[in-house]
Write an enzyme that holds these catalytic residues in place. Structure first.
Site, PDB file in Angstrom:
ATOM      1  N   TYR A   1     -11.906  11.185   5.884  1.00  0.00           N
ATOM      2  CA  TYR A   1     -11.235  12.335   6.234  1.00  0.00           C
ATOM      3  C   TYR A   1     -10.371  13.543   5.718  1.00  0.00           C
ATOM      4  O   TYR A   1      -9.724  12.451   4.797  1.00  0.00           O
ATOM      5  CB  TYR A   1     -10.713  12.146   7.065  1.00  0.00           C
ATOM      6  CG  TYR A   1     -10.154  13.348   8.336  1.00  0.00           C
ATOM      7  CD1 TYR A   1     -10.924  13.854   9.367  1.00  0.00           C
ATOM      8  CD2 TYR A   1      -9.011  14.170   8.209  1.00  0.00           C
ATOM      9  CE1 TYR A   1     -10.526  14.929   9.368  1.00  0.00           C
ATOM     10  CE2 TYR A   1      -8.960  15.057   8.512  1.00  0.00           C
ATOM     11  CZ  TYR A   1      -9.333  15.906   9.274  1.00  0.00           C
ATOM     12  OH  TYR A   1      -8.998  17.141   9.439  1.00  0.00           O
TER      13      TYR A   1
ATOM     14  N   GLN B   1       8.569  16.767  -2.747  1.00  0.00           N
ATOM     15  CA  GLN B   1       8.086  15.707  -1.200  1.00  0.00           C
ATOM     16  C   GLN B   1       8.489  16.694   0.650  1.00  0.00           C
ATOM     17  O   GLN B   1       7.682  16.828   1.104  1.00  0.00           O
ATOM     18  CB  GLN B   1       9.270  14.547  -0.750  1.00  0.00           C
ATOM     19  CG  GLN B   1       8.854  13.620   0.359  1.00  0.00           C
ATOM     20  CD  GLN B   1       7.094  13.108  -0.284  1.00  0.00           C
ATOM     21  OE1 GLN B   1       6.850  12.147  -1.888  1.00  0.00           O
ATOM     22  NE2 GLN B   1       5.814  13.139  -0.297  1.00  0.00           N
TER      23      GLN B   1
ATOM     24  N   GLU C   1       7.232   5.054   1.944  1.00  0.00           N
ATOM     25  CA  GLU C   1       6.294   4.994   1.150  1.00  0.00           C
ATOM     26  C   GLU C   1       6.176   5.237  -0.451  1.00  0.00           C
ATOM     27  O   GLU C   1       5.696   3.963  -1.193  1.00  0.00           O
ATOM     28  CB  GLU C   1       5.771   6.943   1.469  1.00  0.00           C
ATOM     29  CG  GLU C   1       4.408   7.044   1.463  1.00  0.00           C
ATOM     30  CD  GLU C   1       3.923   8.314   1.480  1.00  0.00           C
ATOM     31  OE1 GLU C   1       2.294   9.095   1.904  1.00  0.00           O
ATOM     32  OE2 GLU C   1       4.737   9.261   2.277  1.00  0.00           O
ATOM     33  N   HIS C   2       7.079   6.513  -1.130  1.00  0.00           N
ATOM     34  CA  HIS C   2       6.712   6.379  -2.222  1.00  0.00           C
ATOM     35  C   HIS C   2       8.883   6.291  -2.610  1.00  0.00           C
ATOM     36  O   HIS C   2      10.019   6.915  -1.651  1.00  0.00           O
ATOM     37  CB  HIS C   2       6.946   7.768  -2.726  1.00  0.00           C
ATOM     38  CG  HIS C   2       5.860   8.770  -2.276  1.00  0.00           C
ATOM     39  ND1 HIS C   2       6.048   9.944  -1.576  1.00  0.00           N
ATOM     40  CD2 HIS C   2       4.575   8.469  -3.100  1.00  0.00           C
ATOM     41  CE1 HIS C   2       4.599   9.422  -0.980  1.00  0.00           C
ATOM     42  NE2 HIS C   2       3.227   9.031  -2.043  1.00  0.00           N
TER      43      HIS C   2
ATOM     44  N   HIS D   1     -17.268 -29.437  22.019  1.00  0.00           N
ATOM     45  CA  HIS D   1     -17.320 -29.605  20.759  1.00  0.00           C
ATOM     46  C   HIS D   1     -17.120 -30.216  20.116  1.00  0.00           C
ATOM     47  O   HIS D   1     -17.857 -31.104  19.708  1.00  0.00           O
ATOM     48  CB  HIS D   1     -15.364 -28.638  20.549  1.00  0.00           C
ATOM     49  CG  HIS D   1     -15.636 -27.744  20.867  1.00  0.00           C
ATOM     50  ND1 HIS D   1     -15.633 -26.568  21.928  1.00  0.00           N
ATOM     51  CD2 HIS D   1     -14.863 -26.341  19.914  1.00  0.00           C
ATOM     52  CE1 HIS D   1     -15.519 -25.041  21.299  1.00  0.00           C
ATOM     53  NE2 HIS D   1     -15.459 -24.930  20.606  1.00  0.00           N
TER      54      HIS D   1
ATOM     55  N   ASN E   1      -3.495  15.879  10.421  1.00  0.00           N
ATOM     56  CA  ASN E   1      -2.422  15.734  11.073  1.00  0.00           C
ATOM     57  C   ASN E   1      -2.333  15.112  12.218  1.00  0.00           C
ATOM     58  O   ASN E   1      -2.389  14.331  12.355  1.00  0.00           O
ATOM     59  CB  ASN E   1      -1.993  17.201  11.851  1.00  0.00           C
ATOM     60  CG  ASN E   1      -3.768  17.186  12.950  1.00  0.00           C
ATOM     61  OD1 ASN E   1      -4.288  16.595  13.192  1.00  0.00           O
ATOM     62  ND2 ASN E   1      -3.832  19.313  12.725  1.00  0.00           N
TER      63      ASN E   1
ATOM     64  N   SER F   1       4.982  12.821   4.970  1.00  0.00           N
ATOM     65  CA  SER F   1       5.093  11.803   3.457  1.00  0.00           C
ATOM     66  C   SER F   1       6.599  11.400   3.479  1.00  0.00           C
ATOM     67  O   SER F   1       7.800  12.505   4.203  1.00  0.00           O
ATOM     68  CB  SER F   1       4.681  13.173   2.834  1.00  0.00           C
ATOM     69  OG  SER F   1       4.609  11.966   1.112  1.00  0.00           O
TER      70      SER F   1
ATOM     71  N   HIS G   1       6.073  19.073   1.398  1.00  0.00           N
ATOM     72  CA  HIS G   1       4.367  19.018   1.792  1.00  0.00           C
ATOM     73  C   HIS G   1       4.505  18.948   4.017  1.00  0.00           C
ATOM     74  O   HIS G   1       3.599  19.424   4.404  1.00  0.00           O
ATOM     75  CB  HIS G   1       4.269  17.453   1.998  1.00  0.00           C
ATOM     76  CG  HIS G   1       3.318  16.720   0.596  1.00  0.00           C
ATOM     77  ND1 HIS G   1       2.679  16.920   0.498  1.00  0.00           N
ATOM     78  CD2 HIS G   1       4.675  15.781  -0.556  1.00  0.00           C
ATOM     79  CE1 HIS G   1       2.154  16.305  -0.812  1.00  0.00           C
ATOM     80  NE2 HIS G   1       2.923  15.551  -1.394  1.00  0.00           N
TER      81      HIS G   1
ATOM     82  N   ASP H   1       0.299  10.651  -7.324  1.00  0.00           N
ATOM     83  CA  ASP H   1      -0.635  12.001  -6.233  1.00  0.00           C
ATOM     84  C   ASP H   1      -2.053  11.882  -6.758  1.00  0.00           C
ATOM     85  O   ASP H   1      -2.237  12.031  -6.169  1.00  0.00           O
ATOM     86  CB  ASP H   1       0.694  12.936  -5.555  1.00  0.00           C
ATOM     87  CG  ASP H   1       1.184  12.788  -4.364  1.00  0.00           C
ATOM     88  OD1 ASP H   1       1.227  11.340  -4.459  1.00  0.00           O
ATOM     89  OD2 ASP H   1       2.077  13.676  -4.031  1.00  0.00           O
TER      90      ASP H   1
ATOM     91  N   GLN I   1     -12.203  15.734  16.451  1.00  0.00           N
ATOM     92  CA  GLN I   1     -13.498  15.534  17.037  1.00  0.00           C
ATOM     93  C   GLN I   1     -14.111  15.216  16.015  1.00  0.00           C
ATOM     94  O   GLN I   1     -15.455  14.393  16.534  1.00  0.00           O
ATOM     95  CB  GLN I   1     -14.132  17.328  17.078  1.00  0.00           C
ATOM     96  CG  GLN I   1     -13.990  18.137  16.615  1.00  0.00           C
ATOM     97  CD  GLN I   1     -12.407  19.179  16.359  1.00  0.00           C
ATOM     98  OE1 GLN I   1     -11.438  18.417  16.541  1.00  0.00           O
ATOM     99  NE2 GLN I   1     -12.227  20.256  15.409  1.00  0.00           N
TER     100      GLN I   1
ATOM    101  N   GLU J   1      -7.347 -30.356  23.252  1.00  0.00           N
ATOM    102  CA  GLU J   1      -7.443 -28.725  24.048  1.00  0.00           C
ATOM    103  C   GLU J   1      -8.648 -28.144  25.178  1.00  0.00           C
ATOM    104  O   GLU J   1      -8.863 -27.164  25.692  1.00  0.00           O
ATOM    105  CB  GLU J   1      -8.315 -27.999  22.895  1.00  0.00           C
ATOM    106  CG  GLU J   1      -7.741 -27.230  21.672  1.00  0.00           C
ATOM    107  CD  GLU J   1      -8.054 -26.267  20.637  1.00  0.00           C
ATOM    108  OE1 GLU J   1      -9.157 -26.222  20.716  1.00  0.00           O
ATOM    109  OE2 GLU J   1      -6.703 -25.910  19.195  1.00  0.00           O
TER     110      GLU J   1
END
Length: 435
Positions: free
Chosen positions: A135, A265, A333-334, A426, A220, A243, A268, A367, A197, A421
């Site tokens: 994506y 940052q 994250e960073h 088994h 998103n 981010s 974004h 990046d 979708q 068990e």
């Protein structure tokens, strides 16, 4: 022209107060909007699963204002987008592609094959998934870096079929830079659909969209929630949130660099978080003025201001050990280490998606072209996960080959464990072979 007034950012000097503030930043996406979005996503997933292309096209027409008929972009259009691209941009993309590929080729996992103590053969075998869906956000923006950061590891893994879904603008056109990057990465199939979708179409399959095994790539809140909903039916890379960057800086840091990295940052997304933790009170006092200076005539000023106003934070600490403790609790994250000796501090850090060492390593190089993947865990997920990798597009299978000697040597223990068990057959499956 007089200097602008310093940009007002929240400043915290108490460690416990800082911990609470960072905890709030980590949970910045959990609110009523997410519950409302989840309901919409569930409806979209159900409709695409039941009605296939009809629902996919209807939702695209409703949300993106065009009907994607046909869904696929001709392969020749990808090559044309590449050949018509400015040469400087082509050179930059080729450099990025080469560096990302060289790094990810070193990630290919190695099969395990070993012989047990009784001659039994044990192992683990890695194989790529057959088909991956990538994506790539689109519409008004272009993200060729997302194309490369997802397509390269998939191709290095050996995935046979790779499909990109990317939303088009209202005229039905996907950004040509995205198409050109897809061509560079060896992608033949780009579909001009996006949103929840598109995730549904890749997860369930439609007349025009093949069902995939793994879905990766950011999006998103609707895309993210759709990926979460279909996980289990398909694999996903991660639950990417807004981010974030955390900068640890001492007296050696250049305020202009720090301000630029925080703004890099913030630009974004209004939900992006930019945090400065510093041992230098003077830096904390001056950074607002530097940010205000750099915001003048900034093309994404409104986004930056919204991000820094709601999710910006400055923390003043007594020492770097306290800075590291706060960073680990936030698990950014960073993480940028703008300190005199970044390497020892990096050894101290436990939780971070990516660590940038020293003044010559701005997060922007990660990046685009440093080599390691820029798809990283957000909102605290670095505590338990890491970057998208070649392994995202692979799965491993255990290999077990016992001989009679090995089964005789271990069979009694297997039967004991099975009995504990309450699993009679088994135990019998071993006893019958050895009787």
């Amino acid at each position: 022209m007089p200097d602008p007034a310093p940009f007002p950012m929240r400043v915290v000097r108490d460690v416990q107060q800082a911990e609470r503030a960072l905890k709030g930043l980590a949970s910045r996406t959990v609110d009523d909007r997410q519950l409302e979005a989840r309901s919409k996503v569930d409806s979209i997933l159900a409709a695409v699963r039941q009605h296939g292309d009809t629902a996919l096209m209807d939702y695209t027409e409703r949300f993106d204002r065009f009907r994607p008929d046909p869904v696929a972009i001709p392969e020749a259009a990808l090559e044309e987008a590449w050949t018509q691209m400015p040469m400087d941009l082509r050179d930059a993309l080729e450099l990025a592609h080469r560096r990302i590929k060289e790094f990810h080729q070193r990630q290919r996992p190695v099969d395990i094959a070993m012989e047990g103590p009784h001659g039994e053969q044990l192992g683990r075998r890695w194989r790529p998934v057959k088909r991956a869906g990538l994506y790539v956000p689109g519409g008004r923006a272009a993200y060729p870096s997302t194309v490369l950061m997802n397509a390269v590891p998939a191709r290095v893994a050996g995935v046979q079929e790779i499909v990109i879904c990317s939303p088009a603008a209202a005229d039905g056109q996907v950004n040509p830079v995205v198409l050109g990057a897809a061509h560079l990465a060896g992608i033949r199939t780009v579909l001009r659909v996006g949103g929840a979708q598109a995730i549904a179409a890749m997860a369930f399959g439609t007349e025009s969209v093949p069902k995939v095994d793994v879905i990766s790539g950011p999006g998103n809140i609707y895309v993210t929630l759709a990926k979460q909903a279909v996980y289990g039916l398909v694999g996903i890379d991660s639950m990417a949130g807004p981010s974030e960057v955390l900068v640890i800086a001492d007296h050696s840091a250049n305020p202009r660099h720090v301000a630029a990295d925080l703004l890099a940052q913030a630009e974004h997304d209004p939900l992006a978080a930019a945090v400065l933790i510093t041992t230098d009170p003077r830096l904390a006092d001056t950074i607002g003025a530097e940010i205000a200076q750099q915001l003048q005539n900034h093309p994404r000023r409104e986004i930056c201001e919204a991000s820094l106003k709601d999710w910006g934070l400055i923390v003043i600490c007594e020492d770097l050990e306290t800075c590291a403790n706060l960073s680990d609790k936030f698990s950014p994250e960073h993480l940028e280490l703008l300190v005199e000796r970044p390497e020892p501090l990096a050894e101290r850090i436990q939780n971070a998606g990516a660590i940038f060492l020293g003044p010559w390593s701005p997060e922007a190089v990660g990046d685009y072209l440093a080599g390691p993947n820029h798809t990283l865990p957000t909102c605290g997920a670095a505590r338990f996960s890491g970057a998208l990798s070649v392994e995202t597009f692979m799965r491993h299978t255990s290999m077990i080959g016992f001989n009679r000697t090995a089964l005789e040597a271990t069979g009694s223990a297997v039967r004991q464990l099975a009995g504990s068990e309450g699993l009679h057959s088994h135990a019998e499956s071993v006893r019958l072979r050895l009787s």
